[in-house]
Design a protein around this motif. Structure first.
Motif, PDB file in Angstrom:
ATOM      1  N   GLU A 255       0.609  -1.182   0.068  1.00 13.51           N
ATOM      2  CA  GLU A 255       0.180   0.144   0.015  1.00 13.51           C
ATOM      3  C   GLU A 255       0.709   1.264  -0.080  1.00 13.51           C
ATOM      4  O   GLU A 255       0.352   2.304  -0.582  1.00 13.51           O
ATOM      5  N   ALA A 256       1.879   1.364   0.753  1.00 21.23           N
ATOM      6  CA  ALA A 256       2.680   2.490   0.711  1.00 21.23           C
ATOM      7  C   ALA A 256       3.304   2.869  -0.513  1.00 21.23           C
ATOM      8  O   ALA A 256       3.329   3.839  -1.179  1.00 21.23           O
ATOM      9  N   THR A 257       3.591   1.500  -1.646  1.00 21.95           N
ATOM     10  CA  THR A 257       4.399   1.845  -2.855  1.00 21.95           C
ATOM     11  C   THR A 257       3.270   2.324  -3.747  1.00 21.95           C
ATOM     12  O   THR A 257       3.360   3.122  -4.727  1.00 21.95           O
ATOM     13  N   ARG A 258       1.873   1.668  -3.341  1.00 23.88           N
ATOM     14  CA  ARG A 258       0.710   2.146  -4.260  1.00 23.88           C
ATOM     15  C   ARG A 258       0.442   3.735  -4.075  1.00 23.88           C
ATOM     16  O   ARG A 258       0.279   4.268  -5.122  1.00 23.88           O
ATOM     17  N   ILE A 259       0.299   4.185  -3.073  1.00 29.86           N
ATOM     18  CA  ILE A 259      -0.034   5.363  -2.840  1.00 29.86           C
ATOM     19  C   ILE A 259       1.248   6.372  -3.240  1.00 29.86           C
ATOM     20  O   ILE A 259       1.010   7.626  -3.805  1.00 29.86           O
ATOM     21  N   GLY A 260       2.328   5.811  -2.959  1.00 30.17           N
ATOM     22  CA  GLY A 260       3.506   6.631  -3.187  1.00 30.17           C
ATOM     23  C   GLY A 260       3.556   6.861  -4.577  1.00 30.17           C
ATOM     24  O   GLY A 260       4.181   7.987  -5.123  1.00 30.17           O
ATOM     25  N   ALA A 269      -3.463   7.423 -10.995  1.00 32.21           N
ATOM     26  CA  ALA A 269      -4.435   6.955  -9.864  1.00 32.21           C
ATOM     27  C   ALA A 269      -4.113   5.573  -9.252  1.00 32.21           C
ATOM     28  O   ALA A 269      -3.594   4.720  -9.776  1.00 32.21           O
ATOM     29  N   ALA A 270      -4.702   5.270  -8.153  1.00 33.85           N
ATOM     30  CA  ALA A 270      -4.470   4.154  -7.293  1.00 33.85           C
ATOM     31  C   ALA A 270      -5.869   4.030  -6.390  1.00 33.85           C
ATOM     32  O   ALA A 270      -6.226   5.040  -5.615  1.00 33.85           O
ATOM     33  N   GLU A 271      -6.107   2.762  -6.355  1.00 34.52           N
ATOM     34  CA  GLU A 271      -7.215   2.406  -5.351  1.00 34.52           C
ATOM     35  C   GLU A 271      -6.844   1.862  -3.952  1.00 34.52           C
ATOM     36  O   GLU A 271      -5.684   1.779  -3.710  1.00 34.52           O
ATOM     37  N   THR A 272      -7.970   1.957  -3.121  1.00 32.11           N
ATOM     38  CA  THR A 272      -7.626   1.338  -1.643  1.00 32.11           C
ATOM     39  C   THR A 272      -6.426   2.250  -0.795  1.00 32.11           C
ATOM     40  O   THR A 272      -5.837   1.839  -0.731  1.00 32.11           O
ATOM     41  N   VAL A 273      -6.975   3.476  -0.764  1.00 32.35           N
ATOM     42  CA  VAL A 273      -6.045   4.323  -0.022  1.00 32.35           C
ATOM     43  C   VAL A 273      -5.865   3.987   1.450  1.00 32.35           C
ATOM     44  O   VAL A 273      -7.016   3.784   2.100  1.00 32.35           O
ATOM     45  N   PRO A 274      -4.825   3.819   1.897  1.00 34.20           N
ATOM     46  CA  PRO A 274      -4.933   3.456   3.430  1.00 34.20           C
ATOM     47  C   PRO A 274      -5.181   4.494   4.266  1.00 34.20           C
ATOM     48  O   PRO A 274      -5.249   5.569   3.880  1.00 34.20           O
ATOM     49  N   PRO A 275      -5.993   4.137   5.355  1.00 38.83           N
ATOM     50  CA  PRO A 275      -6.409   5.468   6.205  1.00 38.83           C
ATOM     51  C   PRO A 275      -5.659   6.236   6.804  1.00 38.83           C
ATOM     52  O   PRO A 275      -5.788   7.507   6.827  1.00 38.83           O
ATOM     53  N   GLN A 276      -4.248   5.989   6.944  1.00 39.87           N
ATOM     54  CA  GLN A 276      -3.398   6.812   7.512  1.00 39.87           C
ATOM     55  C   GLN A 276      -2.924   7.921   6.412  1.00 39.87           C
ATOM     56  O   GLN A 276      -2.444   8.840   6.586  1.00 39.87           O
ATOM     57  N   ASN A 277      -3.190   7.597   5.042  1.00 36.22           N
ATOM     58  CA  ASN A 277      -2.837   8.506   3.911  1.00 36.22           C
ATOM     59  C   ASN A 277      -4.051   9.431   3.693  1.00 36.22           C
ATOM     60  O   ASN A 277      -3.875  10.427   2.839  1.00 36.22           O
ATOM     61  N   ILE A 278      -5.183   9.385   4.145  1.00 32.53           N
ATOM     62  CA  ILE A 278      -6.372  10.151   3.582  1.00 32.53           C
ATOM     63  C   ILE A 278      -6.327  11.569   3.870  1.00 32.53           C
ATOM     64  O   ILE A 278      -6.421  12.255   3.114  1.00 32.53           O
ATOM     65  N   ALA A 279      -6.053  12.021   5.025  1.00 37.12           N
ATOM     66  CA  ALA A 279      -5.804  13.319   5.570  1.00 37.12           C
ATOM     67  C   ALA A 279      -4.872  14.053   4.578  1.00 37.12           C
ATOM     68  O   ALA A 279      -5.198  15.274   4.321  1.00 37.12           O
ATOM     69  N   ALA A 280      -3.879  13.503   4.458  1.00 32.70           N
ATOM     70  CA  ALA A 280      -2.675  13.986   3.682  1.00 32.70           C
ATOM     71  C   ALA A 280      -2.995  14.427   2.105  1.00 32.70           C
ATOM     72  O   ALA A 280      -3.055  15.267   1.600  1.00 32.70           O
ATOM     73  N   LEU A 281      -3.800  13.407   1.536  1.00 30.70           N
ATOM     74  CA  LEU A 281      -4.306  13.556   0.273  1.00 30.70           C
ATOM     75  C   LEU A 281      -5.390  14.497   0.099  1.00 30.70           C
ATOM     76  O   LEU A 281      -5.212  15.213  -0.894  1.00 30.70           O
ATOM     77  N   LYS A 282      -6.258  14.674   1.023  1.00 30.24           N
ATOM     78  CA  LYS A 282      -7.284  15.657   0.996  1.00 30.24           C
ATOM     79  C   LYS A 282      -6.660  17.215   1.002  1.00 30.24           C
ATOM     80  O   LYS A 282      -6.948  18.098   0.290  1.00 30.24           O
ATOM     81  N   ASN A 283      -5.553  17.271   1.659  1.00 34.44           N
ATOM     82  CA  ASN A 283      -4.941  18.556   1.844  1.00 34.44           C
ATOM     83  C   ASN A 283      -3.838  18.832   0.625  1.00 34.44           C
ATOM     84  O   ASN A 283      -3.025  19.653   0.655  1.00 34.44           O
ATOM     85  N   ASP A 284      -3.382  17.776  -0.326  1.00 36.31           N
ATOM     86  CA  ASP A 284      -2.364  17.748  -1.358  1.00 36.31           C
ATOM     87  C   ASP A 284      -2.932  18.593  -2.518  1.00 36.31           C
ATOM     88  O   ASP A 284      -3.918  18.173  -3.098  1.00 36.31           O
ATOM     89  N   PRO A 285      -2.449  19.644  -2.839  1.00 33.74           N
ATOM     90  CA  PRO A 285      -2.918  20.494  -4.044  1.00 33.74           C
ATOM     91  C   PRO A 285      -2.883  19.868  -5.427  1.00 33.74           C
ATOM     92  O   PRO A 285      -3.500  20.289  -6.302  1.00 33.74           O
ATOM     93  N   ASN A 286      -2.034  18.790  -5.300  1.00 30.40           N
ATOM     94  CA  ASN A 286      -1.869  18.170  -6.670  1.00 30.40           C
ATOM     95  C   ASN A 286      -2.763  16.818  -6.945  1.00 30.40           C
ATOM     96  O   ASN A 286      -2.757  16.216  -7.730  1.00 30.40           O
ATOM     97  N   GLN A 287      -3.252  16.422  -5.691  1.00 32.04           N
ATOM     98  CA  GLN A 287      -3.973  15.090  -5.550  1.00 32.04           C
ATOM     99  C   GLN A 287      -5.604  15.419  -5.266  1.00 32.04           C
ATOM    100  O   GLN A 287      -5.671  16.365  -4.934  1.00 32.04           O
ATOM    101  N   GLN A 288      -6.317  14.115  -5.562  1.00 30.75           N
ATOM    102  CA  GLN A 288      -7.680  14.428  -5.044  1.00 30.75           C
ATOM    103  C   GLN A 288      -8.117  12.871  -4.634  1.00 30.75           C
ATOM    104  O   GLN A 288      -7.485  11.836  -4.948  1.00 30.75           O
TER     105      GLN A 288
END
Length: 547
Positions: A255-260, A269-288
């Protein structure tokens, strides 16, 4: 005439798909309530390019009739079409079938089929092709998996003319029409199925918006634009050929490799976002972050009632009382997954909300139940009876999908407190260990489905010669209720039937519901137009990649 199933209105809750979350706010327009990927700007007119999409696990096969995995659907939704489509509000609409009528007794459907459709290999789509597909699913030689449960109680088909087919059922079914919309009943090319036989899963041919290019096992699956496509369903805006040239599904279990890989730009794009990465993704200006609710059977642990002592309801109830499921779900999923309380997930017809909060940890009760059944703690703290230690064989699959291996580890620790030894086996060969040898005491599974009739395949007594159920439950009362639920046309009565079944399964501790899975996708803001169907599977007809 096109007819929708009346009870579908009760599934409106299932259609609630969470819109894109990002620092710039929700995405722009969407169709039928489906979430849409957007960079926050208006959609441009970009054409072409390759969408790279990382999958968490590998499909078992690309033959829809033989697959038992949800991840397979992520890929095969691009290759195959269905007779009908289910909208997020639960209604059933035309796709490869343009209209249909139902007999008075509910035991036959007559479909008018779309003309001018061809499979990717040039084979014409017609009534003969539909008959071939439906018959193929029930043919024992196919070794059908989930598709067999979806198609029941199908018995036969009659070709009326080139574009008209009459489909006959053994009994009325409130689930049948909706099930025809599911990807595992996708329509395959009869020519390809006959040519490739057991190898169709490596050489898939459908009528879908993308054609199969290659599958390098455990690496990637590539599909390319079907330039002749012009019959998309109502769940997408673009009914014609896709905007992107190709999609590469990369298989990235870690999962770390997938989201990384999304964050670094290696994939879009990548599926099944680990819960610990969700907050960071929400705040990333380049990601959704895109998220869709899934409905059906939540992730559930099944006791194997065929094996002692798990055939003893009090021993199962002791395990039920000893576990702190709330703590497991909060610890592992950080508030991003909901705890499951029932054999069904919220949003599906008949879900019994009264079960919420009904089971909570009670160590004293667990110990008392085990004492009553004669299981005595030894010097090592493990209980024994008649010289046999109380050992639970917990089997789970590899890789560690959705942190399921971690669930096993926590349960091992929790049950040790009441004197139950848990032996955890993590295997890459679930098919053999579980579905051939049935060598487990506890095993977890889930299923995406639109109708509570999905419970039938899991809890109805298996007919002789058919594959056993995961639990091995065999109770005439439950069999009767499941049979009634399949044919009952009154939605309120169906709800009552399925409430009884859910309450029984919890009261008798046949299962241990754990979590409801939200399907999540991390994507670059360059990607626009990823949508989800009514079951939470991604659709790629509308995708564009902005420069």
């Amino acid at each position: 005439m096109n007819r929708s199933i009346s009870w579908m209105k009760y599934m409106a809750l299932a259609a609630v798909l969470v819109m894109v979350l990002s620092g710039c706010g929700a995405a722009g327009g969407s169709t039928n309530g489906a979430a849409q990927a957007s960079g926050g700007a208006q959609a441009g007119q970009a054409e072409g390019g390759n969408l790279t999409f990382a999958l968490a696990t590998s499909p078992d096969t690309l033959d829809p009739h033989r697959s038992g995995l949800a991840v397979t659907v992520r890929a095969i939704r691009t290759i195959y079409d269905n007779l009908v489509v289910q909208l997020p509000d639960g209604s059933i609409k035309p796709w490869l079938a343009t209209e249909w009528s139902v007999s008075e007794d509910g035991k036959s459907y007559t479909f008018k089929l779309r003309e001018g459709v061809k499979f990717h290999d040039g084979t014409p789509f017609n009534a003969e092709a539909v008959k071939y597909n439906l018959d193929r699913v029930i043919d024992p030689a196919t070794k059908a998996a989930n598709s067999l449960a979806l198609i029941r109680p199908y018995s036969s088909s009659e070709v009326i003319d080139e574009y008209t087919i009459k489909v006959n059922l053994e009994s009325p079914s409130q689930a049948f029409l909706g099930n025809l919309s599911q990807a595992l009943l996708g329509i395959v090319s009869p020519t390809a199925a006959q040519k490739y036989g057991d190898q169709l899963g490596k050489n898939p041919v459908g009528t879908g918006p993308y054609t199969f290019v290659k599958w390098d096992e455990n690496a990637d699956i590539v599909v390319a634009k079907n330039k002749d496509y012009n019959w998309g369903p109502e769940t997408v805006e673009n009914k014609a050929a896709p905007h992107v040239d190709t999609i590469t599904f990369k298989i990235v279990p870690e999962e770390a490799t997938r989201i990384g890989s999304v964050q670094s730009g290696q994939v879009l794009a990548a599926e099944t976002v680990p819960p610990q990465n969700i907050a960071a993704l929400k705040n990333d200006p380049n990601q959704q972050l895109l998220q869709a609710n899934t409905v059906g059977l939540p992730y559930t642990l099944f006791f194997n009632l065929r094996k002692a002592p798990w055939d003893d309801v009090k021993v199962r109830q002791a395990v039920q009382s000893a576990l702190d499921v709330e703590s497991i779900v909060k610890t592992l999923y950080l508030g991003n997954y909901e705890r499951a309380w029932s054999a069904l997930s919220p949003g599906i017809l008949g879900y019994d909300a009264s079960l919420e909060g009904s089971i909570n940890p009670d160590i004293n009760k667990a110990n008392q139940l085990l004492d009553e059944q004669g299981w005595v703690k030894g010097a090592d703290g493990i209980r024994a009876k008649d010289g046999q230690k109380l050992t639970l064989r917990y089997v789970d699959g590899s890789p560690n999908r959705e942190k399921r291996n971690d669930i096993a580890a926590i349960i091992q620790q929790q049950l040790k407190q009441v004197g139950i030894a848990v032996e955890v086996e993590i295997t890459k060969d679930v098919a053999t260990v579980i579905y051939q040898n049935w060598d487990y005491d506890l095993y977890g599974n889930s299923q995406v489905n639109s109708d509570p009739n999905a419970l039938y395949a899991f809890y109805h007594t298996s007919a002789e010669g058919q594959r056993p159920t995961l639990s091995g439950l065999s109770d005439p009362k439950i069999d009767e209720l499941l049979e009634q639920g399949a044919v009952e046309s009154d939605a309120d009565k169906r709800v009552e039937i399925y409430n009884q079944i859910q309450q029984y399964l919890i009261e008798q501790a046949v299962i241990l519901p754990i979590y409801v899975f939200p399907y999540t996708v991390a994507a670059s803001k360059k990607v626009e137009g990823i949508k989800f169907d009514s079951l939470g599977y991604p659709l790629f007809n509308d995708v564009r990649i902005q420069p």
